[in-house]
Scaffold this motif. Sequence first.
Motif, PDB file in Angstrom:
ATOM      1  N   ALA A 188     -31.298  36.396  11.591  1.00  0.00           N
ATOM      2  CA  ALA A 188     -31.669  37.737  12.061  1.00  0.00           C
ATOM      3  C   ALA A 188     -31.418  37.936  13.548  1.00  0.00           C
ATOM      4  O   ALA A 188     -30.988  39.021  13.973  1.00  0.00           O
ATOM      5  N   LEU A 189     -31.650  36.891  14.350  1.00  0.00           N
ATOM      6  CA  LEU A 189     -31.608  37.040  15.808  1.00  0.00           C
ATOM      7  C   LEU A 189     -30.369  36.442  16.477  1.00  0.00           C
ATOM      8  O   LEU A 189     -30.123  36.706  17.654  1.00  0.00           O
ATOM      9  N   ILE A 190     -29.591  35.647  15.741  1.00  0.00           N
ATOM     10  CA  ILE A 190     -28.395  35.032  16.331  1.00  0.00           C
ATOM     11  C   ILE A 190     -27.138  35.359  15.520  1.00  0.00           C
ATOM     12  O   ILE A 190     -26.173  35.923  16.058  1.00  0.00           O
ATOM     13  N   LEU A 191     -27.136  34.996  14.229  1.00  0.00           N
ATOM     14  CA  LEU A 191     -25.933  35.204  13.415  1.00  0.00           C
ATOM     15  C   LEU A 191     -25.603  36.682  13.252  1.00  0.00           C
ATOM     16  O   LEU A 191     -24.467  37.108  13.533  1.00  0.00           O
ATOM     17  N   ASN A 192     -26.563  37.482  12.784  1.00  0.00           N
ATOM     18  CA  ASN A 192     -26.295  38.908  12.574  1.00  0.00           C
ATOM     19  C   ASN A 192     -25.851  39.621  13.847  1.00  0.00           C
ATOM     20  O   ASN A 192     -24.903  40.412  13.816  1.00  0.00           O
ATOM     21  N   PRO A 193     -26.504  39.373  14.999  1.00  0.00           N
ATOM     22  CA  PRO A 193     -26.012  39.988  16.239  1.00  0.00           C
ATOM     23  C   PRO A 193     -24.573  39.585  16.568  1.00  0.00           C
ATOM     24  O   PRO A 193     -23.798  40.412  17.062  1.00  0.00           O
ATOM     25  N   LEU A 194     -24.209  38.320  16.301  1.00  0.00           N
ATOM     26  CA  LEU A 194     -22.829  37.890  16.548  1.00  0.00           C
ATOM     27  C   LEU A 194     -21.845  38.645  15.662  1.00  0.00           C
ATOM     28  O   LEU A 194     -20.786  39.093  16.116  1.00  0.00           O
ATOM     29  N   ILE A 195     -22.205  38.804  14.384  1.00  0.00           N
ATOM     30  CA  ILE A 195     -21.330  39.535  13.455  1.00  0.00           C
ATOM     31  C   ILE A 195     -21.180  40.984  13.902  1.00  0.00           C
ATOM     32  O   ILE A 195     -20.075  41.543  13.908  1.00  0.00           O
ATOM     33  N   VAL A 196     -22.284  41.601  14.291  1.00  0.00           N
ATOM     34  CA  VAL A 196     -22.238  42.991  14.753  1.00  0.00           C
ATOM     35  C   VAL A 196     -21.444  43.105  16.050  1.00  0.00           C
ATOM     36  O   VAL A 196     -20.661  44.047  16.234  1.00  0.00           O
TER      37      VAL A 196
END
Length: 409
Positions: free
Chosen positions: A226-234
């Motif tokens: 939620a706080l690392i992977l998803n922000p990177l994808i976005v």
Amino acid sequence: MKSIFKAWTKLGLIQRILIGMVLGLILGITMPQFTAIGILGNMFVGALKAIAPILVFVLVMSSLASAKSGTGSNMKSVILLYGVGTLASALIAVLVNNLVPVSIALSAELEVTGTEVTTNIAEVLKTLLMNLVTNPVSALYNANYIGVLSWAVILGIALKSTSDGTKKTLSDIADAVSQVVKWVISCAPFGILGLVFTTVAETGIAGFATYGKLLIVLVSCMLGVALILNPLIVFFTIKQNPYPLVFKCLRESAITAFFTRSSAANIPVNMELCKSLGLDEDTYSVSIPLGATINMAGAAITITTMSLAAVHTLGISVDLPTMIILSILASVAAAGTSGVAGGSLMLIPLACSLFGISNDIAMQVVGIGFIIGVIQDSCETALNSSTDALFTAAAEFRLWKKNGKALPL
């Protein structure tokens, strides 16, 4: 007695499960000699074992038969983000579980049978391929989830060209099976009472404490996504700071999903969130309900982590290719997760079967999943549902930037 029953029925499932856990803990400590109490847990696990293969079969078959084509290039981008996010989440779970392996308390009798497994990748792949083409009736009877899934996919695609009436019948059957699962899960407080009692009576508090470690690993993986992977994808999608969008989705979608514990129930919330962001209704009216069905990063983490907990408990050595196969299998299985609370737990035997772990042991792991499910399922749903809105917005914002339109964040 009547007043007690009324008070019990007014409680929510989470509250009932908490009561069952506390009672099981107390009884396990104070009267471990009354082993008959454990029958409640055996009955609960037995009911799950009976309905789980049918649930996987009808849900996947009905979903594929009724699936409709997307609504354009933007919809394809959303689906791509769903797939990448789910697979990457499973890979992260594999990495974390290898860095911090967790073992769980299992029945001593079943641990012995569980060690009769193959860990050679060639043999694993051979078993996997042979299970794909097993007799479908035999697959259902023996809870061969690989075979169940493969025949569900084949029949679902074959039924895609049938009449609307046939598809409606399939949908009704899927709804009926899901209702049976809801009835079984409504008995979870009593089943969990029996499971907790048996664990505490046989292994003591130390064995029960391992569930806390397992829960920490699960929640840590989900927070990392939620706080690392998803922000990177976005970030790689919209090429700007992703956190304002990430935090907005977590604040307006994840919190409600955490308490409802249902991606389907959170669809109206996500629709309203997409509307407030000014997204195209033609896209989000399809992508949000679709995401509630197939975008299951949290479920992929749960399936992977719980399966690897069984692997570590049984002392099975797993190589890198098998880990990658597990990630892919968990991602595919997650997309077929039932919408009911604890739905991802029902697909753990599918992943466990990759390592030759018996269905009896796998269903023990499912039972453990229900014990920690009060927190695990809430966190899982919060991640799944908020990511639906996040990736829908990211895909459209990417088009906005291409067209020179300013983003609302």
